[in-house]
Design an enzyme around this catalytic site. Sequence first.
Site, PDB file in Angstrom:
ATOM      1  N   CYS A 134      41.729 -67.446 -39.047  1.00  0.00           N
ATOM      2  CA  CYS A 134      42.056 -67.651 -40.457  1.00  0.00           C
ATOM      3  C   CYS A 134      41.096 -66.893 -41.380  1.00  0.00           C
ATOM      4  O   CYS A 134      41.032 -65.683 -41.367  1.00  0.00           O
ATOM      5  CB  CYS A 134      42.085 -69.143 -40.767  1.00  0.00           C
ATOM      6  SG  CYS A 134      42.965 -69.571 -42.285  1.00  0.00           S
ATOM      7  N   HIS A 135      40.325 -67.611 -42.218  1.00  0.00           N
ATOM      8  CA  HIS A 135      39.368 -66.976 -43.127  1.00  0.00           C
ATOM      9  C   HIS A 135      38.036 -66.670 -42.450  1.00  0.00           C
ATOM     10  O   HIS A 135      37.153 -66.062 -43.062  1.00  0.00           O
ATOM     11  CB  HIS A 135      39.118 -67.863 -44.351  1.00  0.00           C
ATOM     12  CG  HIS A 135      40.271 -67.944 -45.300  1.00  0.00           C
ATOM     13  ND1 HIS A 135      41.359 -68.758 -45.069  1.00  0.00           N
ATOM     14  CD2 HIS A 135      40.508 -67.321 -46.483  1.00  0.00           C
ATOM     15  CE1 HIS A 135      42.220 -68.632 -46.077  1.00  0.00           C
ATOM     16  NE2 HIS A 135      41.729 -67.770 -46.938  1.00  0.00           N
TER      17      HIS A 135
END
Length: 209
Positions: A134-135
Site C-alpha cells: 500500500c503506502h
Amino acid sequence: MRGYAPRPRGRLGAYPIEGGEQMANELQGKKIAFLATDMFEEVELVKPWEALEQAGAELELVSLESGEIQGFKHYDKAGRAKVDKTVEEVDASDYDALVIPGGVGNPDTLRMDENAVHFVREFFEQGKPVGVICHGPWLLVEAGVVRGRKVTSWPSLQTDIRNAGGNWVDEEVVVDGNLVTSRKPDDIPAFNEKMLELFAGVRAGARPT
C-alpha cells in the site's frame, strides 16, 4: 508480538488467514520484523502477521516509541498493537526479513524518522527480503532503495516512486529480487503467498540482490 492479539478475544480485528496455509513451518527459525507506527492499516499488519506466524516465524513489532500503536481501518480507528522494540534498539542484522504495512499516516510518519529510514536501508544493504504494501513504499523512496526496481503500491505513490528511479506498475503483487510489493488490502492473499515464498528462500523475482 507480546500483547498483540489479532483473534476475536483481543483488541485488533479478526481476519481469515490468507495465502499462507501451504507454508506451515517453512519459516521455523526465522526472525522477522514488522515496522509500523500509529495509523497503520490494521488488516495490512494482521493478515501478513498471522500468515507468517502460521509458517513458524518469530515476529517482533518495531516502532518509533515503546507502548502501543493505533491501527486504522481506512479513516476509522481500529485495534491497537503492543510494540516489542523501538527502532533505536534494533538493527537489520537482528532479523531475517522485514514487513512494512501501509496506512497513509503510518509510513508518512516513519519516513520522517532517520532511525526508521536507516533500519529499512540496512535490509537492502544486507540483501535481506522485504515485504511492503500500500503506502509503505514511501519508506523505500526515503531510504533510496527503489531506483531500478519494479515496484507497485497504492496508486497515489506512483509519481514519487518514478521520481526516485523506480519502475511503478499497477499489479496486485510484484517480486523484484529481495523485494515484494502490493497495492492494497484486496491484494493481501497474493502478497502473502509471494512474501512467504520469498522469506522461505524461494526466489521468484528476476533481479539479483
